[in-house]
Design an enzyme around this catalytic site. Structure first.
Site, PDB file in Angstrom:
ATOM      1  N   SER A  78       0.845  -1.196   0.000  1.00  0.00           N
ATOM      2  CA  SER A  78       0.000   0.000   0.000  1.00  0.00           C
ATOM      3  C   SER A  78       0.878   1.243   0.000  1.00  0.00           C
ATOM      4  O   SER A  78       1.942   1.254   0.615  1.00  0.00           O
ATOM      5  CB  SER A  78      -0.881  -0.020   1.258  1.00  0.00           C
ATOM      6  OG  SER A  78      -1.306   1.282   1.571  1.00  0.00           O
ATOM      7  N   GLY A 136     -15.650   6.839   7.135  1.00  0.00           N
ATOM      8  CA  GLY A 136     -17.073   6.914   6.794  1.00  0.00           C
ATOM      9  C   GLY A 136     -17.343   7.142   5.329  1.00  0.00           C
ATOM     10  O   GLY A 136     -18.486   7.371   4.940  1.00  0.00           O
ATOM     11  N   SER A 139     -13.823   3.686   2.166  1.00  0.00           N
ATOM     12  CA  SER A 139     -12.549   3.329   1.543  1.00  0.00           C
ATOM     13  C   SER A 139     -12.427   1.809   1.451  1.00  0.00           C
ATOM     14  O   SER A 139     -11.858   1.291   0.485  1.00  0.00           O
ATOM     15  CB  SER A 139     -11.384   3.913   2.340  1.00  0.00           C
ATOM     16  OG  SER A 139     -11.482   3.559   3.702  1.00  0.00           O
ATOM     17  N   SER A 140     -12.993   1.088   2.417  1.00  0.00           N
ATOM     18  CA  SER A 140     -12.843  -0.372   2.361  1.00  0.00           C
ATOM     19  C   SER A 140     -13.681  -0.968   1.239  1.00  0.00           C
ATOM     20  O   SER A 140     -13.217  -1.863   0.524  1.00  0.00           O
ATOM     21  CB  SER A 140     -13.174  -1.019   3.707  1.00  0.00           C
ATOM     22  OG  SER A 140     -14.415  -0.598   4.162  1.00  0.00           O
ATOM     23  N   ASP A 184     -22.613   0.217   0.906  1.00  0.00           N
ATOM     24  CA  ASP A 184     -21.302   0.720   0.489  1.00  0.00           C
ATOM     25  C   ASP A 184     -20.808   0.040  -0.786  1.00  0.00           C
ATOM     26  O   ASP A 184     -20.328   0.698  -1.713  1.00  0.00           O
ATOM     27  CB  ASP A 184     -20.279   0.510   1.610  1.00  0.00           C
ATOM     28  CG  ASP A 184     -20.725   1.154   2.908  1.00  0.00           C
ATOM     29  OD1 ASP A 184     -21.665   1.964   2.865  1.00  0.00           O
ATOM     30  OD2 ASP A 184     -20.139   0.835   3.964  1.00  0.00           O
TER      31      ASP A 184
HETATM   32  C1  GLA Z   1     -21.608   1.590   7.252  1.00  0.00           C
HETATM   33  C2  GLA Z   1     -22.083   0.246   6.720  1.00  0.00           C
HETATM   34  C3  GLA Z   1     -23.267   0.438   5.770  1.00  0.00           C
HETATM   35  C4  GLA Z   1     -24.360   1.288   6.427  1.00  0.00           C
HETATM   36  C5  GLA Z   1     -23.774   2.562   7.029  1.00  0.00           C
HETATM   37  C6  GLA Z   1     -24.764   3.341   7.861  1.00  0.00           C
HETATM   38  O1  GLA Z   1     -21.071   2.361   6.226  1.00  0.00           O
HETATM   39  O2  GLA Z   1     -21.037  -0.405   6.040  1.00  0.00           O
HETATM   40  O3  GLA Z   1     -23.759  -0.823   5.372  1.00  0.00           O
HETATM   41  O4  GLA Z   1     -25.080   0.535   7.366  1.00  0.00           O
HETATM   42  O5  GLA Z   1     -22.672   2.290   7.861  1.00  0.00           O
HETATM   43  O6  GLA Z   1     -25.772   3.908   7.081  1.00  0.00           O
END
Ligand code: GLA
Length: 398
Positions: A78, A136, A139-140, A184
């Site tokens: 990385s 938040g 990135s993953s 995500d």
């Molecule tokens: C994280 C989780 C998502 C979702 C959000 C909250 O990002 O990976 O699946 O639950 O939190 O909205």
């Protein structure tokens, strides 16, 4: 068959990832693949509650330079993380080994591909990102989708964006062990420039909602507060709402997901739920109204309505779902009090990381200067700011 490379959003980062690859492994990569991070406009913690969510892929994300190997070795590097991971294909276990750190997201996707498609090649990869890590903005998920696309294209597996989304979500649940919902990975895999993605998580259908004209800019406000124990608290919330759903099902009515109950149902079972589960279920059942208002506002170009939904969503996640913190509350409160801000909320799971504000076009710098100064005065930390745009989905870029 690999796709023809498209223009990268960040050519400088693409160059660094490719250069590092050549330095580490002594040859050019077979290609470089990109997948975007995301923000979620409204629909907080609704995905694993069978509700609706409204994320958008952004123009920042993760780049993976990669090449297959024929000797069964896996070598992962990385740009930002010192940990280098070297192992053999036969040593990849069915669930995450904590010693592999960030590389677990790549190994998780590789493991799911092995399970579903039966292929298990060695490979080498260098990853680098311009989306803030672990804050938040997924990135993953971006790493999973970019690595998944790289592995798919290099092996000619022909995985579609929806296949990548499913596979990466499964890797996150089964390999990494976080009970996250689908938002995500779907947002990263299915992003479309200039659009948000409305996902109905109960039956997993989705539609792209156009962001008309330049009605607002998205300002990301990074609290720089690390999300320590976020995965633990996240899984705790999932257990709480699962229990709340079971109680409502057994004692009120039989609906397939908590998000589809009314708040009146929650009140009817308040004694059995107890005060904590009442709060969790109040957030979930009322958030469905806020996402409906947010989608309505976005479709009509009524950004004030969308903004109100965001701010209301934030306070519900803070007070009832209890996934915020003083830092995120302060960013949201300070930003949303300004007349050039339509609304603000934390984005992602919470517990630290980033908040977003919908600001009048061009107002990002003024909002950042004001909020940044007040935040620094209170917490002694300089927050990060950037203005983002809705970006396209995963693709080969080099
Ligand atoms: C994280 C989780 C998502 C979702 C959000 C909250 O990002 O990976 O699946 O639950 O939190 O909205």
């Amino acid at each position: 068959m690999t796709a023809t490379p498209e223009e990268p959003a960040n050519p400088e980062l693409l160059g660094r990832v490719a250069d590092r690859f050549a330095e580490e492994f002594g040859a050019a990569p077979e290609g470089v693949w990109f997948a975007p991070g995301r923000i979620n406009l409204v629909g907080a913690h609704l995905d694993y509650n069978g509700g609706d969510v409204l994320p958008l892929a952004v123009d920042l994300g993760v780049y993976c330079a990669a090449r297959l190997r024929s000797d069964g070795a896996i070598r992962l590097r990385s740009l930002d993380q010192p940990l280098a991971v070297d192992l053999r294909v036969e040593d990849v276990r069915p669930t995450q080994d904590p010693v592999h750190g960030w590389a677990s997201y790549v190994l998780g996707v590789w493991e799911e591909i092995r399970e579903v498609y039966g292929t298990a090649p060695g490979f080498e990869m260098v990853v680098g990102g311009d989306v803030p890590m672990a804050s938040g903005m997924s990135s993953s998920a971006a790493l999973e989708i970019a690595a998944g696309l790289a592995l798919s294209e290099m092996q000619g597996l022909g995985l579609r964006p929806i296949d990548l989304a499913r596979l990466s979500h499964k890797a996150e649940n089964d390999y990494i062990g976080v009970k996250c919902g689908i938002m995500d990975q779907y947002a990263s895999a299915l992003g479309r420039a200039g659009h948000a993605l409305l996902i109905h998580c109960l039956d997993i259908t989705y539609e792209h909602v156009e962001i008309h004209g330049s009605g607002f800019d998205v300002l990301v406000m990074d609290s720089k507060k690390p999300r320590t124990l976020a995965a633990t608290y996240f899984n705790q919330r999932v257990d709480e709402v699962t229990e709340a759903h079971r109680i409502l099902r057994d004692h009120v009515r039989d609906l397939p997901a908590l998000a589809h109950f009314e708040f009146a149902d929650v009140l009817a079972a308040a004694d059995r739920l107890g005060p904590t589960l009442v709060k969790r279920a109040r957030h979930v059942t009322t958030e469905m109204g806020r996402i409906a208002a947010g989608v309505h506002g976005l479709r009509k170009g009524d950004i004030a309505e969308l903004g109100r939904a965001l701010t209301a969503s934030h306070w519900s996640t803070s007070v009832d779902y209890e996934v915020s913190c003083d830092e995120l509350d302060m960013l949201v409160e300070t930003a949303s009090a300004r007349s050039d801000v339509f609304g603000a909320r934390l984005t992602g799971a919470g517990f630290g990381g980033c908040a977003i504000a919908l600001v009048e076009p061009g107002a990002g710098d003024a909002v950042a200067a004001d909020v940044g100064a007040k935040y620094q005065a209170r917490f002694g930390v300089e927050p990060g700011f950037m203005v983002l745009h809705a970006g396209a989905g995963p693709r080969r870029v080099g």
